[in-house]
Design a protein around this motif. Structure first.
Motif, PDB file in Angstrom:
ATOM      1  N   GLU A  58      35.997  75.802  50.728  1.00 41.38           N
ATOM      2  CA  GLU A  58      36.706  77.043  51.146  1.00 41.38           C
ATOM      3  C   GLU A  58      36.927  76.806  52.560  1.00 41.38           C
ATOM      4  N   THR A  59      38.004  77.674  52.876  1.00 44.49           N
ATOM      5  CA  THR A  59      38.369  77.698  54.452  1.00 44.49           C
ATOM      6  C   THR A  59      37.483  78.429  55.365  1.00 44.49           C
ATOM      7  N   LEU A  60      36.927  77.917  56.369  1.00 42.81           N
ATOM      8  CA  LEU A  60      36.191  78.503  57.604  1.00 42.81           C
ATOM      9  C   LEU A  60      36.954  78.493  58.701  1.00 42.81           C
ATOM     10  N   TYR A  61      37.628  80.011  58.927  1.00 41.07           N
ATOM     11  CA  TYR A  61      38.058  80.096  60.094  1.00 41.07           C
ATOM     12  C   TYR A  61      37.311  80.076  61.493  1.00 41.07           C
ATOM     13  N   GLN A  62      37.700  79.501  62.428  1.00 38.54           N
ATOM     14  CA  GLN A  62      36.890  79.288  63.681  1.00 38.54           C
ATOM     15  C   GLN A  62      37.757  79.449  65.069  1.00 38.54           C
ATOM     16  N   PRO A  63      38.635  80.583  65.187  1.00 41.84           N
ATOM     17  CA  PRO A  63      38.864  81.626  64.432  1.00 41.84           C
ATOM     18  C   PRO A  63      40.046  81.916  63.936  1.00 41.84           C
ATOM     19  N   LEU A  64      40.234  82.914  63.261  1.00 48.02           N
ATOM     20  CA  LEU A  64      41.778  83.263  62.746  1.00 48.02           C
ATOM     21  C   LEU A  64      42.105  84.491  63.626  1.00 48.02           C
ATOM     22  N   ILE A  65      43.256  84.789  64.277  1.00 46.36           N
ATOM     23  CA  ILE A  65      43.684  85.824  65.219  1.00 46.36           C
ATOM     24  C   ILE A  65      45.030  86.181  64.904  1.00 46.36           C
ATOM     25  N   LYS A  66      45.161  87.548  64.295  1.00 48.33           N
ATOM     26  CA  LYS A  66      46.323  88.026  64.081  1.00 48.33           C
ATOM     27  C   LYS A  66      46.743  88.905  65.314  1.00 48.33           C
ATOM     28  N   VAL A  67      48.024  88.660  65.623  1.00 47.14           N
ATOM     29  CA  VAL A  67      48.835  89.203  66.713  1.00 47.14           C
ATOM     30  C   VAL A  67      50.016  89.864  66.446  1.00 47.14           C
ATOM     31  N   ARG A  68      50.324  91.114  67.095  1.00 49.22           N
ATOM     32  CA  ARG A  68      51.484  91.903  66.867  1.00 49.22           C
ATOM     33  C   ARG A  68      52.320  91.902  68.157  1.00 49.22           C
ATOM     34  N   ARG A  69      53.656  92.044  67.940  1.00 49.85           N
ATOM     35  CA  ARG A  69      54.556  92.244  69.147  1.00 49.85           C
ATOM     36  C   ARG A  69      54.823  93.572  69.430  1.00 49.85           C
ATOM     37  N   GLU A  70      54.641  94.010  70.834  1.00 51.01           N
ATOM     38  CA  GLU A  70      54.961  95.345  71.017  1.00 51.01           C
ATOM     39  C   GLU A  70      55.820  95.259  72.457  1.00 51.01           C
ATOM     40  N   ALA A  71      56.768  95.281  72.374  1.00 49.74           N
ATOM     41  CA  ALA A  71      57.604  95.374  73.446  1.00 49.74           C
ATOM     42  C   ALA A  71      57.506  94.028  74.180  1.00 49.74           C
ATOM     43  N   ASP A  72      57.828  92.826  73.499  1.00 46.31           N
ATOM     44  CA  ASP A  72      57.704  91.602  74.088  1.00 46.31           C
ATOM     45  C   ASP A  72      56.339  91.076  74.531  1.00 46.31           C
ATOM     46  N   VAL A  73      55.248  91.824  74.198  1.00 41.56           N
ATOM     47  CA  VAL A  73      54.011  91.509  74.724  1.00 41.56           C
ATOM     48  C   VAL A  73      53.402  91.108  73.359  1.00 41.56           C
ATOM     49  N   ALA A  74      52.596  90.159  73.384  1.00 37.04           N
ATOM     50  CA  ALA A  74      51.599  89.711  72.176  1.00 37.04           C
ATOM     51  C   ALA A  74      50.293  90.413  72.332  1.00 37.04           C
ATOM     52  N   ILE A  75      49.968  91.299  71.434  1.00 41.12           N
ATOM     53  CA  ILE A  75      48.722  92.026  71.450  1.00 41.12           C
ATOM     54  C   ILE A  75      47.773  91.491  70.125  1.00 41.12           C
ATOM     55  N   TYR A  97      45.027  73.098  62.385  1.00 37.45           N
ATOM     56  CA  TYR A  97      45.691  74.355  63.258  1.00 37.45           C
ATOM     57  C   TYR A  97      46.841  74.955  62.422  1.00 37.45           C
ATOM     58  N   HIS A  98      46.703  76.116  62.678  1.00 36.52           N
ATOM     59  CA  HIS A  98      47.734  76.969  61.768  1.00 36.52           C
ATOM     60  C   HIS A  98      48.403  78.191  62.444  1.00 36.52           C
ATOM     61  N   ILE A  99      49.548  78.191  62.259  1.00 35.73           N
ATOM     62  CA  ILE A  99      50.591  79.280  62.802  1.00 35.73           C
ATOM     63  C   ILE A  99      51.514  79.715  61.681  1.00 35.73           C
ATOM     64  N   LYS A 100      51.314  81.122  61.400  1.00 37.74           N
ATOM     65  CA  LYS A 100      51.897  81.764  60.168  1.00 37.74           C
ATOM     66  C   LYS A 100      52.621  82.888  60.890  1.00 37.74           C
ATOM     67  N   ARG A 101      53.923  82.993  60.630  1.00 31.82           N
ATOM     68  CA  ARG A 101      54.737  84.249  60.975  1.00 31.82           C
ATOM     69  C   ARG A 101      54.858  85.126  59.735  1.00 31.82           C
ATOM     70  N   GLU A 102      54.044  86.384  59.749  1.00 32.27           N
ATOM     71  CA  GLU A 102      53.960  87.366  58.785  1.00 32.27           C
ATOM     72  C   GLU A 102      55.525  88.114  58.597  1.00 32.27           C
ATOM     73  N   SER A 103      55.654  88.372  59.828  1.00 35.03           N
ATOM     74  CA  SER A 103      57.173  89.239  59.982  1.00 35.03           C
ATOM     75  C   SER A 103      57.676  88.779  61.483  1.00 35.03           C
ATOM     76  N   ALA A 104      58.697  89.680  61.587  1.00 29.37           N
ATOM     77  CA  ALA A 104      59.121  89.484  63.015  1.00 29.37           C
ATOM     78  C   ALA A 104      58.471  89.686  64.147  1.00 29.37           C
ATOM     79  N   THR A 105      57.305  90.574  63.693  1.00 25.37           N
ATOM     80  CA  THR A 105      56.588  91.253  64.824  1.00 25.37           C
ATOM     81  C   THR A 105      55.324  90.936  64.357  1.00 25.37           C
TER      82      THR A 105
END
Length: 108
Positions: free
Chosen positions: A47-64, A25-33
């Motif tokens: 090799e790393t097999l993602y099952q899945p990998l999801i990128k999330v951005r912050r927009e007005a305190d909502v995770a998108i 399990y992996h959580i990585k912050r790329e930036s503040a948002t």
């Protein structure tokens, strides 16, 4: 989903990766948002097999969630938030991955 829920989950991790249930399990912050969450396994060639990998951005305190890669799916699934159906699929995948994190790590 609120951004605070992702922050709370991230704060529960002392390390970026935790090995459990034959995967990592992996959580990585790329930036503040921007952050990424993933469950991965190691393939036969290392090799790393993602099952899945999801990128999330912050927009007005909502995770998108805006990007998904699942190499375990057949065919390989790659989604970007470009249509309402893709947005719904990304939202559903993020909720499922967070539930998996909570079941396997937080409540274990």
């Amino acid at each position: 989903m609120e951004w605070r829920a992702l922050e709370a989950l991230s704060d529960r991790f002392a390390a970026e990766k935790i090995a459990r249930n034959n995967g990592c399990y992996h959580i990585k912050r790329e930036s503040a948002t921007v952050c990424q969450l993933a469950f991965s396994r190691t393939g036969h060639c290392g090799e790393t097999l993602y099952q899945p990998l999801i990128k999330v951005r912050r927009e007005a305190d909502v995770a998108i969630p805006y990007y998904l890669l699942d190499v375990n799916a057949q065919p390989i699934k790659r989604l970007q938030r470009v249509s309402p159906s893709d947005a719904a699929a990304l939202d559903q995948a993020l909720a499922a991955l967070i539930e998996k994190f909570q079941q396997d790590l937080v409540y274990a």
